[in-house]
Design a protein around this motif. Structure first.
Motif, PDB file in Angstrom:
ATOM      1  N   THR A  15       0.849  -1.181   0.000  1.00 47.17           N
ATOM      2  CA  THR A  15       0.000   0.000   0.000  1.00 47.17           C
ATOM      3  C   THR A  15       0.888   1.236   0.000  1.00 47.17           C
ATOM      4  O   THR A  15       2.107   1.146   0.219  1.00 47.17           O
ATOM      5  CB  THR A  15      -0.907   0.038   1.247  1.00 47.17           C
ATOM      6  OG1 THR A  15      -0.078   0.200   2.407  1.00 47.17           O
ATOM      7  CG2 THR A  15      -1.758  -1.214   1.366  1.00 47.17           C
ATOM      8  N   SER A  16       0.293   2.401  -0.223  1.00 45.39           N
ATOM      9  CA  SER A  16       1.065   3.646  -0.194  1.00 45.39           C
ATOM     10  C   SER A  16       1.672   3.878   1.187  1.00 45.39           C
ATOM     11  O   SER A  16       2.682   4.561   1.309  1.00 45.39           O
ATOM     12  CB  SER A  16       0.190   4.825  -0.600  1.00 45.39           C
ATOM     13  OG  SER A  16      -0.929   4.919   0.258  1.00 45.39           O
ATOM     14  N   GLY A  17       1.089   3.284   2.213  1.00 45.02           N
ATOM     15  CA  GLY A  17       1.623   3.375   3.571  1.00 45.02           C
ATOM     16  C   GLY A  17       2.685   2.329   3.882  1.00 45.02           C
ATOM     17  O   GLY A  17       3.189   2.264   4.994  1.00 45.02           O
TER      18      GLY A  17
ATOM     19  N   LYS B 275       2.308  -1.106   3.799  1.00 44.17           N
ATOM     20  CA  LYS B 275       1.837  -2.408   4.304  1.00 44.17           C
ATOM     21  C   LYS B 275       1.804  -3.415   3.159  1.00 44.17           C
ATOM     22  O   LYS B 275       1.235  -3.161   2.102  1.00 44.17           O
ATOM     23  CB  LYS B 275       0.455  -2.284   4.918  1.00 44.17           C
ATOM     24  CG  LYS B 275       0.440  -1.499   6.205  1.00 44.17           C
ATOM     25  CD  LYS B 275      -0.916  -1.609   6.873  1.00 44.17           C
ATOM     26  CE  LYS B 275      -1.003  -0.680   8.048  1.00 44.17           C
ATOM     27  NZ  LYS B 275      -0.317  -1.151   9.209  1.00 44.17           N
ATOM     28  N   ALA B 276       2.384  -4.586   3.395  1.00 45.80           N
ATOM     29  CA  ALA B 276       2.409  -5.646   2.388  1.00 45.80           C
ATOM     30  C   ALA B 276       1.053  -6.343   2.332  1.00 45.80           C
ATOM     31  O   ALA B 276       0.399  -6.534   3.354  1.00 45.80           O
ATOM     32  CB  ALA B 276       3.489  -6.669   2.722  1.00 45.80           C
ATOM     33  N   TYR B 277       0.644  -6.703   1.116  1.00 48.21           N
ATOM     34  CA  TYR B 277      -0.528  -7.549   0.947  1.00 48.21           C
ATOM     35  C   TYR B 277      -0.330  -8.397  -0.300  1.00 48.21           C
ATOM     36  O   TYR B 277       0.445  -8.060  -1.190  1.00 48.21           O
ATOM     37  CB  TYR B 277      -1.833  -6.740   0.869  1.00 48.21           C
ATOM     38  CG  TYR B 277      -1.997  -5.887  -0.365  1.00 48.21           C
ATOM     39  CD1 TYR B 277      -2.756  -6.338  -1.444  1.00 48.21           C
ATOM     40  CD2 TYR B 277      -1.414  -4.631  -0.449  1.00 48.21           C
ATOM     41  CE1 TYR B 277      -2.924  -5.561  -2.566  1.00 48.21           C
ATOM     42  CE2 TYR B 277      -1.583  -3.844  -1.574  1.00 48.21           C
ATOM     43  CZ  TYR B 277      -2.335  -4.304  -2.631  1.00 48.21           C
ATOM     44  OH  TYR B 277      -2.504  -3.529  -3.750  1.00 48.21           O
ATOM     45  N   ALA B 278      -1.011  -9.530  -0.328  1.00 47.19           N
ATOM     46  CA  ALA B 278      -0.922 -10.420  -1.479  1.00 47.19           C
ATOM     47  C   ALA B 278      -2.313 -10.919  -1.828  1.00 47.19           C
ATOM     48  O   ALA B 278      -3.114 -11.234  -0.941  1.00 47.19           O
ATOM     49  CB  ALA B 278      -0.003 -11.601  -1.193  1.00 47.19           C
TER      50      ALA B 278
ATOM     51  N   TYR C 298      -7.692  -5.067   7.336  1.00 41.65           N
ATOM     52  CA  TYR C 298      -7.524  -4.166   6.216  1.00 41.65           C
ATOM     53  C   TYR C 298      -8.337  -4.659   5.039  1.00 41.65           C
ATOM     54  O   TYR C 298      -8.527  -5.840   4.856  1.00 41.65           O
ATOM     55  CB  TYR C 298      -6.051  -4.094   5.808  1.00 41.65           C
ATOM     56  CG  TYR C 298      -5.149  -3.796   6.960  1.00 41.65           C
ATOM     57  CD1 TYR C 298      -5.079  -2.525   7.499  1.00 41.65           C
ATOM     58  CD2 TYR C 298      -4.385  -4.802   7.535  1.00 41.65           C
ATOM     59  CE1 TYR C 298      -4.264  -2.257   8.575  1.00 41.65           C
ATOM     60  CE2 TYR C 298      -3.573  -4.539   8.613  1.00 41.65           C
ATOM     61  CZ  TYR C 298      -3.507  -3.260   9.122  1.00 41.65           C
ATOM     62  OH  TYR C 298      -2.702  -3.009  10.179  1.00 41.65           O
ATOM     63  N   GLU C 299      -8.786  -3.730   4.227  1.00 41.61           N
ATOM     64  CA  GLU C 299      -9.559  -4.118   3.057  1.00 41.61           C
ATOM     65  C   GLU C 299      -9.021  -3.360   1.865  1.00 41.61           C
ATOM     66  O   GLU C 299      -8.868  -2.157   1.889  1.00 41.61           O
ATOM     67  CB  GLU C 299     -11.034  -3.792   3.249  1.00 41.61           C
ATOM     68  CG  GLU C 299     -11.628  -4.589   4.395  1.00 41.61           C
ATOM     69  CD  GLU C 299     -13.053  -4.200   4.702  1.00 41.61           C
ATOM     70  OE1 GLU C 299     -13.640  -3.419   3.938  1.00 41.61           O
ATOM     71  OE2 GLU C 299     -13.562  -4.664   5.721  1.00 41.61           O
ATOM     72  N   ASN C 300      -8.717  -4.072   0.788  1.00 44.54           N
ATOM     73  CA  ASN C 300      -8.269  -3.482  -0.453  1.00 44.54           C
ATOM     74  C   ASN C 300      -8.842  -4.347  -1.554  1.00 44.54           C
ATOM     75  O   ASN C 300      -8.446  -5.483  -1.719  1.00 44.54           O
ATOM     76  CB  ASN C 300      -6.737  -3.459  -0.512  1.00 44.54           C
ATOM     77  CG  ASN C 300      -6.246  -2.719  -1.734  1.00 44.54           C
ATOM     78  OD1 ASN C 300      -6.932  -2.673  -2.749  1.00 44.54           O
ATOM     79  ND2 ASN C 300      -5.072  -2.155  -1.631  1.00 44.54           N
ATOM     80  N   ASP C 301      -9.784  -3.832  -2.303  1.00 42.26           N
ATOM     81  CA  ASP C 301     -10.492  -4.640  -3.277  1.00 42.26           C
ATOM     82  C   ASP C 301     -10.043  -4.336  -4.696  1.00 42.26           C
ATOM     83  O   ASP C 301     -10.791  -3.798  -5.499  1.00 42.26           O
ATOM     84  CB  ASP C 301     -12.003  -4.432  -3.149  1.00 42.26           C
ATOM     85  CG  ASP C 301     -12.523  -5.014  -1.859  1.00 42.26           C
ATOM     86  OD1 ASP C 301     -12.098  -6.126  -1.526  1.00 42.26           O
ATOM     87  OD2 ASP C 301     -13.330  -4.363  -1.192  1.00 42.26           O
TER      88      ASP C 301
END
Length: 144
Positions: free
Chosen positions: A19-21, A23-26, A130-133
């Protein structure tokens, strides 16, 4: 209670992003066997250290067991209202060897990974909310 436990195979390599902050996500999709000849394709998202670990050790075709929760969100695309359902993964387990006698990760096979490399606790440490769709690609048919 919103609890999901799935075992399936990765339909493609996990996509690790930040994320721009920072935080890793997959994102990844699991092919979960429904019947002998049918599978369900379940979109998943995982956050932080757990995302980095899954992205490092799992590839297309690898079997994994995940535990998490369902997340249903609504969005509008081309003037149409749509819904997206994903599993937000809190923890996972290695289910099979990677072919070299061990799983290559330093984690014991069939032991849950909960985000702490030195922990053998069965309780998930991450309770990521966290939510990122991001829009997910359509997956090709996945052979078992």
């Amino acid at each position: 209670m919103n609890v999901v436990i799935l075992m399936g195979r990765m339909t493609r390599d996990p996509e690790l992003k930040y994320t721009s902050g920072g935080k890793a996500y997959a994102n990844f999709t699991l092919a979960v066997q429904k019947t002998k000849d049918e599978a369900e394709f379940i979109d998943c998202i995982v956050w932080e250290k757990t995302a980095e670990t899954i992205a490092e050790y799992f590839r297309k075709g690898r079997k994994i067991l995940v535990q998490g929760r369902l997340n249903v969100s609504s969005y509008e695309q081309n003037g149409e209202k749509r819904k997206s359902t994903k599993v937000v993964v809190n923890s996972f387990e290695f289910v099979e060897n990677s072919g070299n006698g061990n799983n290559g990760s330093g984690y014991q096979q069939n032991q849950p990974y909960n985000g702490n490399s030195g922990s053998s606790s069965n309780k998930p440490v991450h309770n990521d909310t966290y939510e990122n769709d991001d829009d997910m690609e359509d997956d090709e048919e996945f052979p078992f």
